[in-house]
Design an enzyme around this catalytic site. Structure first.
Site, PDB file in Angstrom:
ATOM      1  N   ALA A  15       0.813  -1.221   0.000  1.00  8.06           N
ATOM      2  CA  ALA A  15       0.000   0.000   0.000  1.00  8.06           C
ATOM      3  C   ALA A  15       0.839   1.261   0.000  1.00  8.06           C
ATOM      4  CB  ALA A  15      -0.935  -0.007   1.204  1.00  8.06           C
ATOM      5  N   ARG A  27      -4.303  -0.446   6.480  1.00  8.06           N
ATOM      6  CA  ARG A  27      -3.870  -1.078   7.716  1.00  8.06           C
ATOM      7  C   ARG A  27      -2.995  -0.180   8.593  1.00  8.06           C
ATOM      8  NH1 ARG A  27      -4.703  -6.508   7.706  1.00  8.06           N
ATOM      9  NH2 ARG A  27      -5.348  -7.423   5.742  1.00  8.06           N
ATOM     10  N   GLN A  94       0.574  -6.432  -3.717  1.00 10.60           N
ATOM     11  CA  GLN A  94      -0.518  -6.662  -2.778  1.00 10.60           C
ATOM     12  C   GLN A  94      -1.651  -5.677  -3.023  1.00 10.60           C
ATOM     13  OE1 GLN A  94       2.658  -6.522   0.472  1.00 10.60           O
ATOM     14  NE2 GLN A  94       1.123  -7.816   1.447  1.00 10.60           N
ATOM     15  N   ASP A  97      -5.125  -1.669  -7.045  1.00 11.83           N
ATOM     16  CA  ASP A  97      -5.468  -0.405  -7.704  1.00 11.83           C
ATOM     17  C   ASP A  97      -5.117  -0.334  -9.189  1.00 11.83           C
ATOM     18  OD1 ASP A  97      -2.629   0.151  -7.681  1.00 11.83           O
ATOM     19  OD2 ASP A  97      -2.845   0.966  -5.651  1.00 11.83           O
ATOM     20  N   HIS A 114      -3.717 -10.012  -4.599  1.00 15.34           N
ATOM     21  CA  HIS A 114      -5.028  -9.820  -3.974  1.00 15.34           C
ATOM     22  C   HIS A 114      -6.103  -9.425  -4.985  1.00 15.34           C
ATOM     23  CE1 HIS A 114      -2.623  -9.012  -0.036  1.00 15.34           C
ATOM     24  NE2 HIS A 114      -2.745 -10.294  -0.304  1.00 15.34           N
ATOM     25  N   CYS A 150     -26.348 -14.630 -14.975  1.00 14.44           N
ATOM     26  CA  CYS A 150     -27.073 -15.656 -14.209  1.00 14.44           C
ATOM     27  C   CYS A 150     -27.862 -15.100 -13.032  1.00 14.44           C
ATOM     28  CB  CYS A 150     -26.099 -16.717 -13.703  1.00 14.44           C
ATOM     29  SG  CYS A 150     -25.078 -16.185 -12.307  1.00 14.44           S
ATOM     30  N   THR A 188       5.507  -2.079   1.970  1.00 17.37           N
ATOM     31  CA  THR A 188       4.761  -3.163   2.586  1.00 17.37           C
ATOM     32  C   THR A 188       5.316  -3.447   3.965  1.00 17.37           C
ATOM     33  OG1 THR A 188       4.220  -5.534   2.462  1.00 17.37           O
ATOM     34  CG2 THR A 188       6.194  -4.813   1.289  1.00 17.37           C
ATOM     35  N   SER A 189       4.422  -3.700   4.907  1.00 16.89           N
ATOM     36  CA  SER A 189       4.821  -3.996   6.279  1.00 16.89           C
ATOM     37  C   SER A 189       5.409  -5.395   6.413  1.00 16.89           C
ATOM     38  CB  SER A 189       3.614  -3.872   7.214  1.00 16.89           C
ATOM     39  OG  SER A 189       2.630  -4.844   6.882  1.00 16.89           O
TER      40      SER A 189
END
Length: 252
Positions: A15, A27, A94, A97, A114, A150, A188-189
């Protein structure tokens, strides 16, 4: 490092690479999940499937998402520029966007762990279509648009909480992590699995591991280099250095 390793740069983006484009870190300390824990239900599969009100709220969240106004920033453009120099590069993201592709990186070189917010999928027949078309229906007054094929429940083509990652995408990501020469984890963490484990996997298979993130990560001790500078300037400088280093190898 073995001289016969494929000179592939793998970039795992989180992110943090998109915050300069106006897309919030969900997060982080000020992220949506911290500010409004109830909002997490909107992207939790079981809640989404069971509760029409959750779906209606989720469609409004999608309609108003910052993603549609966001443009690639300097970091996204730096990755696309790296690819255009001829350096073999793959992005494992991750993010949902689509900004790597908007910056000019070929879609075939981006693995979206993701999924993507730019498409919708039917939970009944698996038909896929454009998110823009579904949002047009929401704006026209349909609060929970159903599948045109459907009549099933539509959801964004993202991996919701409670869903498994696409095993094909994950397998490809693992192969890239194991085969790359340089693995850059940016924004990213490295706390969300299994994406985070790719950094350790790359390091164990001999890759040079570089982590570009504002805060410490669980994999910092494995890294050859940890960069705490702003991503918008740090990543372009890092990628430019890789191009220069590769040029010296070719001419040396």
């Amino acid at each position: 490092m073995s001289s016969n390793r494929k000179p592939l740069v793998a970039i795992l983006s989180g992110a943090g690479i998109s915050t300069d484009s106006g897309i919030p870190d969900y997060r982080g300390p000020n992220g949506l999940w911290r500010r409004d824990p109830e909002a997490e239900k909107l992207v939790t599969y079981d809640h989404y499937m069971a509760d029409p009100d959750i779906r209606r709220r989720a469609w409004l969240m999608r309609r108003d998402s910052e993603t549609w106004r966001a443009q690639p920033n300097g970091a996204h453009h730096a990755v696309a520029r790296l690819e255009r120099t001829g350096v073999p590069v793959r992005v494992i993201t991750q993010n949902v966007d689509g900004l790597h592709q908007l910056a000019g990186l070929p879609a075939r070189k981006v693995l979206e762990l993701h999924g993507t917010a730019r498409a919708v999928v039917c939970t009944g027949c698996a038909a896929r279509s454009e998110m823009a078309e579904a949002l047009d229906r929401v704006r026209a007054g349909d609060p929970d648009p159903a599948c045109r094929a459907c009549g099933g429940i539509l959801k964004s083509a993202t991996v919701m909480f409670g869903q498994r990652l696409d095993p094909v995408v994950l397998t490809d990501a693992v192969a890239i992590a194991k085969g790359c020469e340089i693995f850059i984890a940016v924004g990213t963490s490295l706390q969300v699995q299994p994406a985070a484990s790719l950094a350790g996997m790359a390091a164990r298979h001999g890759a040079r591991l570089v982590i570009v993130n504002a805060d410490p990560t669980p994999y910092d001790d494995l890294a050859d280099e940890v960069v705490r500078e702003p991503i918008g300037t740090a990543l372009p400088a890092l990628l430019d250095a890789i191009v220069q280093e590769r040029g010296r190898r070719v001419t040396g």
